[in-house]
Structures are given as structure tokens and as C-alpha cells.
Design a protein around this motif. Structure first.
Motif, PDB file in Angstrom:
ATOM      1  N   ARG A 576       0.869  -1.235  -0.065  1.00  0.00           N
ATOM      2  CA  ARG A 576      -0.033   0.103  -0.037  1.00  0.00           C
ATOM      3  C   ARG A 576       0.824   1.276  -0.119  1.00  0.00           C
ATOM      4  N   THR A 577       1.954   1.300   0.788  1.00  0.00           N
ATOM      5  CA  THR A 577       2.677   2.453   0.692  1.00  0.00           C
ATOM      6  C   THR A 577       3.514   2.693  -0.496  1.00  0.00           C
ATOM      7  N   LEU A 578       4.071   1.728  -1.224  1.00  0.00           N
ATOM      8  CA  LEU A 578       4.526   1.948  -2.440  1.00  0.00           C
ATOM      9  C   LEU A 578       3.703   2.205  -3.559  1.00  0.00           C
ATOM     10  N   GLY A 579       2.436   1.396  -3.275  1.00  0.00           N
ATOM     11  CA  GLY A 579       1.241   2.039  -4.574  1.00  0.00           C
ATOM     12  C   GLY A 579       0.945   3.232  -4.238  1.00  0.00           C
ATOM     13  N   ALA A 580       0.768   3.708  -3.197  1.00  0.00           N
ATOM     14  CA  ALA A 580       0.124   4.998  -3.002  1.00  0.00           C
ATOM     15  C   ALA A 580       1.301   6.167  -3.357  1.00  0.00           C
TER      16      ALA A 580
END
Length: 802
Positions: A576-580
Motif C-alpha cells: 500500500r505504501t509503495l502503491g500510494a
């Protein structure tokens, strides 16, 4: 009454003329419908319902209607069919004059006078006298084949229109007459199915060109019919002949036993499409004679320009023609005038694509022009100029792909696809040009994926690699693109050797960018082999180097792959962190393609955490973004994840259908090779098993099979149908990036959309063109993942700007 004393219309006219008591009105009263000479049709008339309807409408509003079009397209048959259909509306009848048989303007005037039975004293005094003699006539005049006497026809038509108030005129010509008030109906080829459209015997006969071919073929080959064995070849033949009725007639009557042989022999169409029948008009006896007559009607510079344009395999725009075909004997400033001349002469066909005019030479005209270009010794020069123009286009598209112009560039490359393919083919035909061909194919790397043409891209790159020496920079770029496409297709056995050679080439060249991309390719290979920790190490290294070099392409791709590896490894927080981060970067740049993949990765992580509803909404948004492209790879990933969320919601039939659509998407990507989603094969099997448990094996098989047969639009309807009726929700993983989604100008346009303004009203308010407004609106909808203007207003209201 004896024959000698019988009063004919001609003798009455002469008597009245001799007595000096006639008036134009008196002459007209002697004209009778039965004196019209409508030639009988020798063969059945096929198709053209739309054109006939439009022609009748135009003729009711205009006194002069000109049918234009390339030779053999059927202008004369259409004009005569129109005249037969409306003859009842003309009490004084219909007259037909074949201008092709006439030598000059005087002969034309005499022919029209004879058609109306006028005395020679009127016809010998020119167009004005003929018009005055016919002043009260309520008739229809058909001037057929005006090509060689357009000036004389224009002079006569103008005189008739000025003087004969109740006369209407229909002309056929490859060029306009240029008379004030002239209405034009461009006659194009008969309808044919599109190249990528599946054909069956019944559906094929709904198209005019195959229907004409079948009827004419049956005339010389009794019992012939279109069936499952020959329908594909008939479609190919009709497309190759541009749906041109004359060419189809000539091909259908060739005594060749099979349709396959007809298709093969049509390659030399100028010799193949010919007849020795002396009763056929000379210019229609061979295709070469027909096109030569058109060529001779052009000015010398237009002839030269026509030959140069033959390097375009199909469509092109004005800017491309200026770039590729100007120089030497053709000045760049002349190009617009030359295009206009060729369009008016029915040599070039015009159509609009995305609101902009595009042009093309029909295939026979293009082949004739290529012969002329080769005869001048200029063929290779202009093929190279065409290739260089395509290479420049691809370089600019690659540089601006991760920007707000991404959709614009995708649409442009899509419209130029045949040009790009032809440029690659030319370059790879000889070793001397292979470097440019390899660079062109490699520069299109993102386009090959986004357009769903991974197989075509690989074939081009494989051909280039066989011609290029090592370790040249063009070979390294080609190796990179070939590696990525092979791995994305799931072809690990081919991808790994390419990757090994690419890593070696990158280090041998000492190119930091290529070394970073080699690490990134290694990460992709690790994902495909389900080694997610190794993928994380390689991709982290690649991301750091891309950032140091300022490579936006590399940064976005590395973030997507890192988020994917984390999600598949079960590390939801990192995914989620990398995708965001990728979503925020994409929105700031205004691009949509990388963002769509990042949202899928976030959605996958959310689903694994048990947030099926949120995952579904986010992945549906991803599909909305994908639909602006033709990216079956990305759509397939979304379909697979949505099948999981459907199972979690107890929707076994929907899950089975989504799994079937995912299988079909994988096959489109791989072209029959191994699954493109092999890294998630185990998860897919579990999902299929759960769906079977919900609805039973028989129902699962039916639903799965139905899913494999869905078209692109049906897949989108399956995924988005229910969601489109609900307002869009922004997930917390992406909502904090919303402030940077739109450019200042797009914010301005969005606010005006929220006020209910149309594109025209917005253009007036901002003093910009409607086309520019349309482009802004498209970008706004894409960036926000919306499908309607009302959703833009709601989004602004939620952000406090509404």
C-alpha cells in the motif's frame, strides 16, 4: 400519316424555330417524358441504400449534385439508379449524356442539345443558346464522366442553372465542377468488414462488397456461395480491393478456381484485373488504364506528390505529408494545395479521426504511385524519410509518456500504427537500416503493452536482434524491450536468456540508465518466478538509480513492480505504501497507465487484508483507467482479483465468468504461450475451486465458458456496470494525492463543468478552441477515474470547491 410526314419533337422544334414565333416556354412544352433515354441496367444493383437516400435528400435541396470518387467506384451506376428513382418528379423527363466519349466543349453542347432534341442552330451557338432554348424545361440532366471536360461541363452547367429554373443536374466526376451551389456526394468503396473482425458466411453477406463478389462469382461459377471454408478469404480479397466495385467485378470474373488463388494473384492487381472484352469501355478494361487516366488529369507537381505519398501504407495527416513528402520539386508551402487538388480529384480520400482530418490513397492508387516513385529512383529516399518521421514520433511519445499527454500520445500512436509497422518493416529489410528499426521498435515498448500488441512487438524486436551487432546501444535497448515483453507474456524460457545478454550488454556499455533497467528487468523476472524477496532487492536498487538519473519512466515502473512484489508476497503494508507513492507521482504528472497498475497492487493488498469491498472499488477504478487503452495484461490482472472478491461475496457465477474473461485476456497477451499470470496460478486455482463449490461444476463450466467469449466492451460492462450507478469513492490510500491531480487549467475547466457549461460555452469563456476543451475534459475524467461530468461536480463539492 407517313413516316416522312410524322411530326417528331425535333421536327416541331425546327418548324417553330423556322417560323420565328417560338419562345423558351413554347419549346419546353414540346418536351415529353417518353423522349428521355435512360440506359437499361445490364446487371443487378447491389447495396448503396445509404448513398441513394442521401443523394435523394441532397437533390431535393440542390439543383446541382456531383458524385465524386475514384475510378471504378460506381459513380455512374449510382447516378443512373438515382435518376431512375426520381424520374417521376420531372414531367419533361430525364436525359443522360456520357461526356467520356466527347472530345471538347462544342461536342458537349451538341450532345446535350441532341439529348433534348434541340435544332442545330441552338447547339452550334454554345451553352447560352442551349440554356435559353430549354428555359422552361422541368427535367433532370445527368452528365456522366465529366473528368476530361470539367471546365466545359462547368460552363454549360452554370448557363443551364442560371436560365432553366426548373432543371436539376446530376454529374459524375473524379473532381468537382467548381460551380457555385454545387453539392457533392463522395462515393467510396462498398462496405467490408474490418481486418480484426471475425467473419461468418451469414454476417459477411451483410457487407456490400462480399455480396457483390458472391453474386458476380456465381454468374461464372454456378453454385458458388460464401461458406465457412471461403468466407475469410473473400473478406481479405474485398478489403485488398478497397471494396471498389469495378475491381471486385473484374476479380470475380477471373477464371481462377479458388478464392485463395484469387487473393494470391491480386498482388499484381494491374495485370490481374484486366479484360480484353472490346465492348467494355477502354478505360475500364484494366485497372492500370483506369488509374493512368486519373494520373494524367493531375498537374505535374500533383503527380510527383502522389508518387511520394505512396510511402504511407494507409492514413496520414497534413503535418506528416509536409514532413515526409516535401523538398526538392515539391515545396513545403505547396503541400496543402497539392493535398486539396488530390482530394478534389478523388485520388486522396479524407476522413476525420478524433476531430482531425486524415487522408489515404486507396490501395490501387498507392501501388500505382509506388511504381512511379520507383521509376523516378526515389523510392528508398522517401521510405527512409517516412521511417525517420516515425522514429521521431516514437521518441517524442516515449519522452512524454509519463505526463498528462499520455492519452494523447497513445491515441496518436494508435492512429499511426500501420505507419509504424511499415517503417519497422522497411528498416529491418536490410542490415544497413536495422539500427534505426531496432530503436523504433524499442521506443514503442510501453505502446506495445498498452495497446495489447506484445506479440507484434516481440516479433519486431526478435527480427531486429538477428541483424544487430553487439554491443551497440540500439541492440541494448532492443534487448531491454524484448526481455520485458517476453517476461510479461510468461515466456520465461525466452526471457531469461535475453535478460542475461541484456545485463552483460548494459555493463559492457557502462550506461548507468541501462544498468538500472537491467536490475529492473531482473526484478520482473523474479516476480514471474515467484521469488519476491529477490525481486524486492533488484527493484529497490533500480528505483534508487532511476531517481538519481531523473528517469520518470523508470521510477514509476519500479514502484509498480515493487508494490506488486510486496502484494504477492503478502506484505500488504509495504504494497500500500509503495502503491500510494506511485499513484501520487502519477497524479502529479497527469498520467494514468502506471497509476492503473499501482491501484491494482493496492487493491490486491486490501483484499488479502479482508477489505474486499474497498479492493473491488479500487480495482474497478483501475479498469476505468485501463479502458482508455487496449491493455489486456492490466485488465486481466484486475479480472483475476475481482474474481477473488466475487467469491468472497458469495457470487460464484460472477466469479466464474470473471475467471473465464481473465483466461481469455491471458491468451490475448501470450498469443497461445504460457499464462501471463503464472506467478498467481495457485491463487487462481483456489478461486476456481471455491466458485465451483458455490455453484457446482456444471454451472461453473457454463459461466467460465461465457466469460471467455466476452468482447472488450462486454468485459467492461461486466466489471463496471453496477459500479457506474454509484458515486465514486476515493480510498484513503489515494485520496491524499488528490490535490495534485489536475493542472491549474484543468481545475479551471473542471469548475466550469461543475457549473453545467457545455464544451462550447467553456471554450467561449476561456477563449480557447472546443477541441482544446474536449482534450482537457478527457484528461480530467481519466485522471479522476470518472465517466461523467456530474462526477466531476461531485468531486469538486467534496473537495470544498463546488
Amino acid at each position: 400519316m407517313s413516316p416522312e410526314s410524322e411530326t417528331t419533337p425535333r421536327s416541331l422544334l425546327r418548324m417553330i424555330g423556322d417560323q420565328g414565333t417560338s419562345s423558351p416556354g413554347d419549346v419546353a412544352t414540346l418536351l415529353r417524358p417518353e423522349s428521355a433515354e435512360m440506359p437499361a441496367e445490364l446487371a443487378s444493383f447491389v447495396g448503396r441504400r445509404r448513398e441513394l437516400s442521401e443523394a435523394r435528400s441532397l437533390l431535393s435541396r440542390s439543383r446541382l449534385l456531383t458524385f465524386t470518387g475514384v475510378g471504378g467506384v460506381g459513380k455512374s451506376r449510382l447516378a443512373l439508379r438515382l435518376a431512375a428513382a426520381v424520374r417521376g418528379a420531372y414531367p419533361d423527363g430525364v436525359r443522360v449524356v456520357n461526356v467520356a466519349a466527347l472530345s471538347d466543349g462544342r461536342a458537349l453542347t451538341r450532345a446535350v442539345g441532341d439529348a433534348f432534341d434541340l435544332p442545330e442552330e441552338h447547339t452550334c451557338r454554345g451553352p447560352t443558346a442551349v440554356a435559353e432554348a430549354l428555359a422552361g424545361a422541368r427535367s433532370l440532366l445527368v452528365l456522366d464522366n465529366c473528368d476530361r471536360l470539367t471546365d466545359a461541363c462547368a460552363e454549360l452547367v452554370l448557363a443551364l442553372l442560371r436560365t432553366v429554373a426548373d432543371m436539376r443536374i446530376v454529374a459524375t466526376s473524379r473532381s468537382l465542377l467548381g460551380v457555385f451551389g454545387e453539392h457533392v456526394l463522395a462515393v467510396t468503396g462498398l462496405s467490408v468488414p474490418e481486418p480484426d473482425q471475425p467473419v461468418m458466411p451469414k454476417t459477411l453477406l451483410r457487407y456490400e462488397a462480399p455480396a457483390l463478389f458472391a453474386e458476380r462469382r456465381a454468374a461464372i461459377q454456378p453454385g458458388f456461395r460464401i461458406d465457412a471454408d471461403n468466407c475469410a478469404m473473400v473478406a481479405v480479397l474485398c478489403r485488398r480491393l478497397d471494396g471498389n466495385p469495378l475491381q471486385i467485378e473484374l476479380a470475380a470474373r477471373r477464371p481462377v478456381p479458388t478464392i485463395e488463388q484469387l487473393v494470391q494473384r491480386s498482388g499484381d492487381r494491374f495485370e490481374f484485373l484486366a479484360t480484353q472484352r472490346t465492348l467494355v469501355e477502354p478505360r475500364h478494361r484494366s485497372l492500370r488504364a483506369l488509374i493512368s487516366s486519373s494520373f494524367e488529369l493531375c498537374s505535374p507537381r500533383a503527380q510527383e506528390f502522389w508518387a511520394r505519398l505512396s510511402v504511407f501504407p494507409r492514413d496520414f495527416d497534413l503535418a506528416a505529408a509536409e514532413e515526409v513528402c516535401s523538398g526538392g520539386r515539391v515545396d513545403r508551402a505547396e503541400v496543402l494545395d497539392l493535398v486539396t487538388e488530390l482530394v478534389n480529384g478523388s485520388i486522396l480520400l479524407r476522413h476525420d479521426y478524433d476531430g482531425q482530418p486524415r487522408f489515404r490513397l486507396p490501395s490501387a492508387m498507392r501501388e500505382y504511385g509506388r511504381e512511379r516513385l520507383a521509376a523516378r529512383g526515389d523510392e528508398r529516399v522517401f521510405l527512409r524519410r517516412h521511417r525517420d518521421w516515425c522514429l521521431s514520433l516514437a521518441r517524442r511519445a516515449e519522452a512524454e509518456w509519463p505526463t498528462h499527454r499520455q492519452l494523447e500520445w497513445f491515441a496518436r500512436l494508435h492512429s499511426e500504427h500501420l505507419n509504424l509497422r511499415a517503417a519497422i518493416d522497411f528498416s529491418l529489410a536490410t542490415r544497413d537500416e536495422a539500427g534505426a528499426g531496432a530503436e523504433l521498435a524499442a521506443a514503442l515498448g510501453s505502446y506495445w503493452i498498452a495497446s495489447g500488441r506484445l506479440g507484434e512487438g516481440r516479433r519486431c524486436l526478435d527480427r531486429a536482434l538477428t541483424l544487430l551487432p553487439t554491443p551497440a546501444a540500439p541492440r541494448a535497448k532492443a534487448l531491454r524491450a524484448a526481455t520485458v515483453l517476453a517476461l510479461l507474456q510468461g515466456d520465461i524460457s525466452a526471457g531469461l536468456p535475453l535478460l542475461a545478454e541484456y545485463r552483460t550488454a548494459a555493463h559492457d556499455l557502462g550506461d548507468r540508465s541501462e544498468i538500472a533497467h537491467a536490475a529492473q528487468c531482473s526484478g520482473l523476472a523474479s516476480i514471474c518466478q515467484a521469488d519476491f524477496e529477490q525481486a524486492h532487492r533488484c527493484l529497490t536498487q533500480a528505483l534508487a538509480e532511476h531517481r538519481a538519473l531523473g528517469d520518470l519512466h523508470g521510477v514509476l515502473a519500479a514502484l509498480v513492480l515493487l508494490a506488486t512484489a510486496a502484494a504477492l508476497a503478502g506484505d500488504g503494508d509495504r504494497a500500500r505504501t509503495l502503491g500510494a507513492e506511485c499513484v501520487a507521482t502519477s497524479q502529479a504528472l497527469g498520467e494514468a497507465w502506471y497509476r492503473s497498475y499501482a491501484q491494482w497492487a493496492i487493491g490486491d493488498a486490501l483484499w488479502q487484508r479482508g477489505e474486499a469491498r474497498q479492493a473491488t472499488e479500487l480495482v474497478q477504478d483501475s479498469v476505468r483507467l485501463h479502458r482508455h487503452f487496449n491493455d489486456w495484461l492490466g485488465v486481466g490482472l484486475c479480472l483475476g482479483l475481482l474474481a477473488h472478491t466475487a467469491v468472497d461475496g458469495g457470487e460464484g457465477e460472477r466469479a466464474a465468468q470473471l475467471l473465464g474473461a481473465c483466461r481469455a485476456a491471458s491468451r490475448k497477451v501470450t498469443c497461445g504461450r504460457a499464462s501471463a499470470y503464472r506467478f498467481s496460478h495457485g491463487r487462481g486455482l483456489r478461486c476456481a475451486g471455491q466458485a465451483r463449490d458455490l455453484i457446482g461444476s456444471s454451472a461453473f463450466t457454463v459461466a467460465f465458458s461465457r466469460g471467455t467469449e466476452l468482447s472488450h466492451s462486454q468485459v467492461l460492462a461486466l466489471v463496471l456496470g453496477a459500479a457506474e450507478r454509484k458515486p465514486k469513492k476515493v480510498h484513503p490510500a489515494t485520496e491524499n494525492a488528490c490535490d495534485t491531480i489536475l493542472t491549474p487549467r484543468e481545475h479551471e475547466v473542471a469548475r466550469l463543468i461543475a457549473k453545467g457549461m457545455s464544451n462550447k460555452q467553456i471554450a467561449t469563456t476561456l477563449v480557447i478552441s472546443q477541441r482544446t476543451v474536449g482534450s482537457h475534459v478527457e484528461h480530467i475524467l481519466c485522471k479522476l477515474g470518472f465517466t461523467s461530468r456530474s462526477q466531476v461536480a461531485s468531486w469538486l463539492a467534496r473537495s470544498g470547491e463546488g
